[in-house]
Design an enzyme around this catalytic site. Structure first.
Site, PDB file in Angstrom:
ATOM      1  N   THR A 210       0.842  -1.241   0.163  1.00 21.38           N
ATOM      2  CA  THR A 210       0.317   0.021   0.057  1.00 21.38           C
ATOM      3  C   THR A 210       0.887   1.225  -0.103  1.00 21.38           C
ATOM      4  OG1 THR A 210      -1.800  -1.066   1.036  1.00 21.38           O
ATOM      5  CG2 THR A 210      -1.864   1.253   1.340  1.00 21.38           C
ATOM      6  N   ARG A 238     -13.023  -9.001  -0.342  1.00 17.45           N
ATOM      7  CA  ARG A 238     -12.256  -8.769   0.604  1.00 17.45           C
ATOM      8  C   ARG A 238     -11.617  -7.148   0.548  1.00 17.45           C
ATOM      9  NH1 ARG A 238      -6.685  -6.565   1.299  1.00 17.45           N
ATOM     10  NH2 ARG A 238      -6.204  -7.309   3.474  1.00 17.45           N
ATOM     11  N   VAL A 239     -11.931  -6.594   1.803  1.00 19.70           N
ATOM     12  CA  VAL A 239     -11.551  -4.997   1.827  1.00 19.70           C
ATOM     13  C   VAL A 239     -10.745  -5.183   3.019  1.00 19.70           C
ATOM     14  CG1 VAL A 239     -12.038  -2.746   2.404  1.00 19.70           C
ATOM     15  CG2 VAL A 239     -13.412  -4.290   0.534  1.00 19.70           C
ATOM     16  N   ASP A 241      -7.313  -2.819   5.580  1.00 28.69           N
ATOM     17  CA  ASP A 241      -7.472  -1.703   6.487  1.00 28.69           C
ATOM     18  C   ASP A 241      -7.400  -0.371   5.580  1.00 28.69           C
ATOM     19  OD1 ASP A 241      -4.847  -2.333   5.438  1.00 28.69           O
ATOM     20  OD2 ASP A 241      -3.969  -1.226   6.979  1.00 28.69           O
ATOM     21  N   THR A 261       0.917   0.158   6.365  1.00 31.40           N
ATOM     22  CA  THR A 261       0.940  -0.800   5.462  1.00 31.40           C
ATOM     23  C   THR A 261       1.420  -2.232   6.047  1.00 31.40           C
ATOM     24  OG1 THR A 261       2.137  -1.297   3.155  1.00 31.40           O
ATOM     25  CG2 THR A 261       3.393  -0.316   4.958  1.00 31.40           C
ATOM     26  N   GLY A 262       0.804  -3.192   5.340  1.00 39.03           N
ATOM     27  CA  GLY A 262       1.219  -4.456   5.878  1.00 39.03           C
ATOM     28  C   GLY A 262      -0.002  -5.490   5.789  1.00 39.03           C
ATOM     29  N   GLY A 264      -3.368  -6.076   6.470  1.00 34.04           N
ATOM     30  CA  GLY A 264      -4.385  -5.332   6.854  1.00 34.04           C
ATOM     31  C   GLY A 264      -5.409  -5.969   7.681  1.00 34.04           C
TER      32      GLY A 264
END
Length: 348
Positions: A210, A238-239, A241, A261-262, A264
């Site tokens: 991200t 899927r959504v 963070d 970032t990472g 989520g």
């Protein structure tokens, strides 16, 4: 246009104990992002230094640059296909003056996700629009529908299918998701979620990268944002963070901003961006606030991968990360002069 002449690469170490970025006070304006996204940072910097562009304008410009450049294949169209081979986009913008947020999740067939998020911010009373309805809204706002799939993303998806859909994000289903593609059905199991989740999927630069954005403009106003095409081979719908205020990013004009970032799916459970900004409001430095936010997650999920980046309203900034070997942030301000990449050493 490449901005290689503007780029310096610096190394800065943050281990288990937080360090300090030697950034002078009142070092604004500032454009700061996750990862080495130099062209995107330069695009945002141009907006706030060459006219009357606001922090929100610069966040949008920074994200748009990365979307159209397809930064590392993890932002914008043509990357991170889901189980059906489709690329969908998540993005958000938060205005630190008003605390208004515009966001989209699972956006289909629209390339400029962060600009659609800007329309949610400016032209609705809502915070988040998702899926097919978000696409319909974007078309109403004048955006053009077009496929987000490219030859490269199609081939990536076909290769994944040929390898029995490995890796994937299914659990406790039949057929066995560790060896087979779907369609899947739930499988009764006596194994609880608490004991099954220790073996987490690796979330790295090849999967999820991200762009998180923090901007402080000439007048000291703060904004933040994100843009991503999400996890590769994610379950459709899927959504993560990125479009969630307080998770993907958070901005408060009185304090500063943070972004993440990472992994989520893990990080959104802790609202780390909100936590980092709140801790700066209590007097912690940006790097100490970021470290505390990361440590909060690490205590519950020691194998998670991710990072938090924070900046206070004076323009001092810092970052902390966990279980990556290649994390970096990119920034420019009057005290830095050139677009600069800072390499971050993560806790492991």
């Amino acid at each position: 246009m490449l901005f290689s002449s503007l780029i310096r690469v610096c190394t800065y170490l943050i281990g288990i104990v937080s360090g300090i970025f030697l950034v002078p006070e009142d070092s604004v304006p500032l454009v700061l992002t996750t990862w080495p996204y130099q062209n995107a940072v330069a695009a945002g910097w141009k907006v706030i230094t060459s006219g009357h562009g606001s922090a929100v304008d610069a966040v949008e410009a920074t994200g748009t640059s990365c979307e159209l450049e397809q930064c590392r294949g993890t932002v914008g169209f043509g990357g991170s296909p889901d189980e059906n081979g489709e690329t969908t986009l998540d993005a958000m913008i938060m205005d630190g003056i008003t605390h208004d947020v515009g966001a989209v999740g699972g956006l289909r067939r629209i390339k400029r996700a962060i600009s659609v998020a800007r329309k949610v911010l400016d032209n609705t009373d809502h915070t988040l629009l998702v899926g097919e309805q978000a696409t319909a809204f974007a078309v109403e706002m004048g955006f053009t529908e077009e496929s987000l799939q490219t030859n490269a993303s199609l081939q990536q998806w076909k290769t994944w299918q040929s390898k029995n859909c490995q890796p994937n994000f299914r659990e406790n289903v039949t057929p066995d998701a560790r060896t087979s593609c779907g369609p899947y059905r739930p499988r009764p199991s006596s194994v609880t979620k608490a004991t099954r989740s220790s073996g987490m999927h690796e979330i790295d630069a090849d999967n999820h990268d991200t762009i998180g954005i923090i901007v402080i403009d000439r007048t000291g106003n703060v904004a933040s944002g994100t843009s991503t095409n999400g996890l590769t081979y994610k379950i459709p719908g899927r959504v993560g963070d990125s479009p969630i205020a307080g998770a993907g990013s958070y901005a408060d004009n009185d304090i500063g901003a943070a972004t993440c970032t990472g992994n989520g799916d893990i990080m959104m459970r802790f609202l780390p961006s909100y936590q980092a900004v709140s801790l700066m409001g209590e007097g912690l430095s940006p790097e100490a606030a970021a470290r505390s936010a990361v440590d909060t997650i690490r205590r519950k999920y020691p194998t998670f991968s991710g990072a938090v980046v924070a900046a206070n309203k004076q323009g001092a900034f810092g970052a902390a990360c966990h279980r990556w070997t290649n994390f970096a942030i990119t920034a420019i301000s009057p005290s830095i002069v050139d677009v600069t990449v800072f390499n971050i050493t993560c806790s492991m």
